[in-house]
Design a protein around this motif. Structure first.
Motif, mmCIF file in Angstrom:
data_model
loop_
_atom_site.group_PDB
_atom_site.id
_atom_site.type_symbol
_atom_site.label_atom_id
_atom_site.label_comp_id
_atom_site.label_asym_id
_atom_site.label_seq_id
_atom_site.Cartn_x
_atom_site.Cartn_y
_atom_site.Cartn_z
ATOM 1 N N PHE A 111 30.614 38.941 -18.038
ATOM 2 C CA PHE A 111 29.031 38.251 -17.270
ATOM 3 C C PHE A 111 28.810 37.515 -18.234
ATOM 4 C CE2 PHE A 111 30.459 42.496 -15.307
ATOM 5 C CZ PHE A 111 31.172 42.095 -13.757
ATOM 6 N N GLY A 112 29.388 37.021 -19.239
ATOM 7 C CA GLY A 112 28.078 36.463 -20.587
ATOM 8 C C GLY A 112 27.961 35.176 -20.408
ATOM 9 N N LYS A 113 28.847 34.304 -19.020
ATOM 10 C CA LYS A 113 28.315 32.650 -18.817
ATOM 11 C C LYS A 113 27.855 33.327 -17.178
ATOM 12 C CE LYS A 113 31.562 30.861 -22.199
ATOM 13 N NZ LYS A 113 32.724 29.555 -21.976
ATOM 14 N N GLY A 114 27.589 32.271 -17.036
ATOM 15 C CA GLY A 114 27.454 32.423 -15.295
ATOM 16 C C GLY A 114 27.247 33.452 -14.854
ATOM 17 N N TYR A 115 25.755 33.921 -15.347
ATOM 18 C CA TYR A 115 24.945 34.961 -15.013
ATOM 19 C C TYR A 115 23.443 34.842 -15.968
ATOM 20 C CZ TYR A 115 28.924 36.234 -11.925
ATOM 21 O OH TYR A 115 29.077 36.723 -11.364
ATOM 22 N N GLY A 116 22.576 35.208 -15.377
ATOM 23 C CA GLY A 116 21.333 34.994 -15.838
ATOM 24 C C GLY A 116 21.244 35.670 -17.076
ATOM 25 N N PRO B 268 39.948 37.960 -3.653
ATOM 26 C CA PRO B 268 39.478 37.152 -2.407
ATOM 27 C C PRO B 268 40.106 36.322 -2.121
ATOM 28 C CG PRO B 268 37.730 37.182 -3.617
ATOM 29 C CD PRO B 268 38.689 38.205 -4.651
ATOM 30 N N GLU B 269 40.387 35.254 -0.685
ATOM 31 C CA GLU B 269 40.602 34.151 -0.672
ATOM 32 C C GLU B 269 40.227 33.218 -1.834
ATOM 33 O OE1 GLU B 269 41.770 34.370 3.112
ATOM 34 O OE2 GLU B 269 43.412 35.977 3.053
ATOM 35 N N ALA C 239 38.080 34.054 -10.727
ATOM 36 C CA ALA C 239 38.640 34.183 -11.870
ATOM 37 C C ALA C 239 38.013 35.513 -12.722
ATOM 38 C CB ALA C 239 38.574 32.475 -12.656
ATOM 39 N N LEU C 240 36.593 34.994 -12.648
ATOM 40 C CA LEU C 240 35.487 36.766 -12.538
ATOM 41 C C LEU C 240 37.004 38.210 -12.568
ATOM 42 C CD1 LEU C 240 33.300 37.733 -14.176
ATOM 43 C CD2 LEU C 240 31.770 37.227 -11.889
#
Length: 924
Positions: free
Chosen positions: A150-155, A176-177, A186-187
């Motif tokens: 979660f280092g990228k894309g989240y505050g 998920p689709e 990707a996460l």
């Protein structure tokens, strides 16, 4: 079995003792490849009984430990829920004082019958591959691995819960689709590798992110420190709807409406309602805050929740005013929560908590969500073109995710078919607010409108089957809709298909009670989608057996057969309810007769003839029953019984209170598939004037009758309509001369509880010159409204009413106490214009609390050609023919026609000394 000798058999297991009642195909024991007993289902409560439900559970766990594979296992009781009908006990397996995730033993016992009815066993029989607890790495190493993705894309990202558990690495949550606004594919792929099937020591964590806000389940191997998988902890639905009452598309039946329609159009569907909110705050302002939900702004896009100096929250519709979404969300969450609590599910009511709701909580699309990992739980709704907070269907769907969570404490993952439960719950609840029946099988008609149609699969009327050859290619939405459609069919069969709104509401209550009983009993999901759906169907039938005594087991079975969840029954016995009945359940529509079974008939002599003769009072009669088998296999000899009962004729009779046993016979013949057998004669002597109500029940372990499992008194008509094992014959055939008079007594019976009622007399088939006089208790008439019937005489105790042929009279608004009985003397002064030998019906219908409680048909056959008939004088008790010298002295109202002299003599008439001297027997 020595320890079990004290157990009492409360249910009838059928002619073969020790065989469980086959209420659903999954009844019995299911063992895994290792021979361990993994699943046990006996909803009929016929096998493992004890003096109390608790002792039944304890005895089962102790005595069958070897079969369960739990000998020597560290099993600890971690949960117990005792309701009115069932006891749920959950055991958790531990190893080295650490719980094994998913390794549980769940026991369900029927409290009334004190029997184990269900076992779900996912315990680990072999823990030799478990690592030592001392091998676990330090918590900071594990936390670093958990937060790294979660280092990228989240505050921000932080661990808010950490459980050290053992976990069998057997599968991975499905991806998920497509990307969602808070979690990319990707996460969720990070750390995934092929499951090795071993027992791992893991940290099972919940990670909370901001910017965007989300909760994730993150599983890290405690020994290696490696990430095993990530999944989203929230519950999602890819749909948005707008709620009004219930929504603009449903109310208008116009599929083109959407938020683009504008406030000038949509405001016509915004209805003023009233609900409860908390008192004003210290500043004197009111908020959308109550017992069960609170509107708060906790995620982007920012939108301050409305407050008001007065308890009024009236806004233009969205998109004119976003505050409309807050009012809608608050109202429907609060209303649905209160409705559920009124159904008296002890387990749910103990665990329900207040939730925080952000009605404008997601800027992106497809993001309406239940988040149950927070305290308090949270709900947020997306701001799609038709926002989720604007639609009752989305709100109820999301809240039902919370209901499932509350009912399944300790579960670590959602059920594979959880969305199906949520969809059908939303559909059934929404149906209460849809009197016109518009688009009732469209799960989300407003969001899935003609302009923005996003799916053809999230419906409640799909015909695809779980046994289709192409099932493996079906997507998640289609599988969800298929199972929801099967559950919806159960609701329709319980009364949801009725034109009467009160009947539909009662059916909704019944089906939702079943769902609430079913959810906590569902076993752990595996990888096979069809198997999970079949298991849910089995438990649905078992839950109905607990809640309603199995009253709807045939309704459910037929629905599940149509959807390919159950095979067509190999043995399906039935007794027809009317001419043309083929055994379908429920029997016919609301107005179809179910009390005219051609498979029940009476003969004066035991001659085996199939032509029905009216029972003769105070002399032996002979009852016959025909039993059909619409299954695929022959029913073997000595595997089914037929029980016959009788009661006073009338309506509103309660089973078994008002019914006396005539006899029970074992069927010694084979009942061929597609064929039938005749059973009888059952000898009995009627003692009630006129006709008696006769009921026959066929029962066996392969197709048990409802009355074998129903422990509570029920309205007899429900038993007949909902169980094709039961047939009823309850018709008054009465010949009458033209201008003659026919008299009979009709009884209105109170149900198991006090009811508000109505009585309908349908004489539309009678010629208009017929006059019908009713004399009954004044307390019934005094409190009622009268339609097409006139009060002609009022007394302190009894009153007289009069109506004419061609009309339908209604006496409405009287109260009957539990087990009350009211008699009504009915006199029919028959037409002078009727057609010879034509039958004219008077139908008496009793209604209790807006539901039909029974019908009775009085069939008057006109007799005009007098030469072949015999006529009794009701005053002198003599029988005459029309050439008798005393014929003209007999009043028309005194003549009682008989087609044969034998029948007249059987009714205690004596032959006239002048016209029938050979049948004259003067008293000594």
């Amino acid at each position: 079995m020595a320890r079990n000798e004290e157990r009492r058999h409360r249910n009838d297991p059928g002619p073969r003792p020790g065989r469980p009642l086959r209420l659903a195909p999954g009844v019995g024991e299911r063992r895994g490849a290792d021979g361990v007993l993994r699943r046990y289902l006996d909803p009929g409560a016929t096998l493992f009984l004890a003096p109390t439900a608790r002792r039944a559970v304890n005895s089962f766990v102790r005595e069958r430990a070897k079969d369960l594979g739990t000998e020597g296992a560290d099993l600890r009781e971690v949960g117990k829920d005792q309701g009115k009908q069932s006891l749920h006990v959950r055991y958790q397996q531990f190893h080295q004082d650490i719980p094994i995730r998913g390794a549980t033993l769940q026991m369900v016992a029927d409290t009334a019958r004190a029997a184990v009815v269900q076992v779900e066993n996912t315990t680990e029989t072999d823990v030799s591959d478990a690592p030592e607890a001392s091998e676990a790495r330090a918590a900071d190493v594990v936390e670093k691995a958990a937060l790294a993705p979660f280092g990228k894309g989240y505050g921000t990202a932080a661990v808010i819960r950490d459980d050290l558990v053992y976990l069998r690495d057997a599968s991975r949550p499905p991806l998920p689709e497509a990307d969602s606004p808070t979690a990319t594919i990707a996460l969720l792929r990070q750390g995934r590798r092929r499951p090795d099937g071993r027992l791992h020591l893991v940290h099972d964590l919940v990670v909370e992110t901001t910017g965007p806000f989300e909760h994730f389940r993150v599983v890290v191997d405690a020994v290696s420190g490696k990430l095993l998988w990530i999944e989203v902890a929230g519950r999602y639905v890819t749909a948005t709807l707008k709620v009004y009452v219930p929504d603009p598309v449903t109310e208008s039946d116009d599929g083109t409406l959407s938020s683009l329609s504008g406030d000038d159009v949509l405001k016509a569907f915004s209805h003023e309602v009233q609900t409860e909110i908390a008192e004003a705050d210290g500043a004197g302002n009111f908020h959308l805050d109550g017992d069960w939900c609170r509107c708060v702004d906790w995620d982007a896009p920012d939108f301050p929740q409305p407050e008001s100096a007065t308890p009024s929250f009236v806004f233009d519709t969205h998109p004119e005013d976003k505050a409309f979404l807050s009012a809608n969300a608050y109202y429907w969450i609060d209303a649905f929560a209160r409705y559920l609590r009124g159904l008296d599910s002890k387990q749910l009511n103990l665990r329900m908590t207040k939730v925080d709701v952000d009605p404008q909580g997601a800027q992106s699309t497809d993001k309406s969500e239940w988040i149950g990992t927070t305290d308090p739980p949270r709900m947020r709704f997306d701001m799609k073109l038709v926002p989720g907070a604007a639609d009752l269907g989305i709100i109820v769907h999301e809240y039902t995710h919370g209901v499932v969570q509350w009912l399944r404490p300790g579960a670590t993952a959602p059920l594979e078919y959880e969305h199906s439960i949520c969809d059908v719950m939303a559909g059934i609840y929404r149906d209460r607010f849809n009197p016109a029946g518009n688009r009732r099988t469209e799960t989300f008609p407003f969001d899935n409108n003609a302009q923005e149609s996003w799916s053809k699969d999230r419906r409640l009327d799909l015909t695809q089957r779980f046994d289709d050859p192409a099932f493996g290619t079906y997507g998640p939405d289609l599988r969800t809709g298929m199972l929801a459609s099967a559950l919806w069919q159960c609701y329709l069969g319980m009364g949801g298909s009725s034109k009467d709104g009160f009947v539909r509401e009662a059916a909704a209550d019944k089906m939702i009670r079943v769902l609430l009983e079913m959810v906590p009993r569902l076993g752990a999901d595996g990888a096979q989608s069809r198997d999970n759906a079949v298991h849910l169907a089995d438990i649905c039938v078992a839950a109905d057996t607990t809640v309603h005594g199995g009253l709807h087991k045939n309704v459910m079975r037929d629905a599940f057969v149509r959807q390919g969840l159950f095979p067509k029954p190999d043995i399906d016995v039935f007794i027809a309810d009317r001419v043309g009945d083929t055994g379908d359940v429920p029997s016919g529509g609301d107005d179809d007769p179910f009390w005219t079974s051609p498979d029940i008939w009476v003969r004066h002599d035991p001659d085996g003839d199939t032509q029905h003769e009216e029972p003769i009072m105070n002399r032996p009669n002979n009852l016959y029953v025909r039993v059909h088998n619409r299954g695929t296999d022959d029913a073997q000899p000595d595997t089914f019984t037929v029980e016959t009962r009788r009661c006073n004729p009338g309506t509103g009779m309660t089973w078994p209170t008002h019914f006396k046993v005539i006899s029970t016979e074992l069927i010694h013949d084979t009942i061929p598939a597609g064929g039938s057998v005749r059973v009888g004669p059952f000898a009995w002597t009627p003692t009630i004037p006129d006709h008696e109500c006769l009921i026959a029940v066929v029962h066996g372990a392969d197709d048990p009758a409802v009355d074998a499992t129903s422990g509570e008194p029920i309205a007899h008509d429900k038993l007949v309509r909902f169980d094709n094992n039961v047939g009823q014959r309850n018709v008054y055939p009465k010949p009458s001369t033209l201008g003659g008079q026919t008299r009979m007594e009709i009884r209105l019976n109170g149900g198991p509880a006090a009811t508000e009622g109505a009585w309908e007399l349908d004489a539309t088939a009678m010629p208009p010159d017929t006059q019908i006089t009713v004399r009954t208790l004044s307390r019934i008439v005094r409190s009622s409204e009268l339609s097409d019937i006139v009060l002609t005489e009022t007394g302190d105790v009894r009153s007289t009413l009069r109506m004419k042929g061609g009309d339908t009279a209604v006496v409405q608004g009287f109260r009957l106490d539990a087990e009350d009985e009211v008699t009504a003397d009915v006199t029919i002064d028959f037409s002078h214009e009727a057609v010879h030998l034509k039958a004219y019906d008077l139908v008496s219908t009793q209604i209790q609390d807006h539901q039909v409680a029974g019908r009775l048909t009085i069939e008057i056959t006109a007799v005009k050609d007098l030469h072949e008939w015999f006529f009794g004088n009701r005053h002198t008790k003599e029988v005459h023919i029309d050439t008798c010298p005393y014929w003209n002295l007999i009043g028309e109202a005194s003549k009682v026609p008989f087609p044969t002299i034998d029948l007249a003599l059987a009714y205690a008439y004596d032959g006239c000394a002048y016209c029938l001297p050979q049948f004259n027997h003067p008293q000594d």
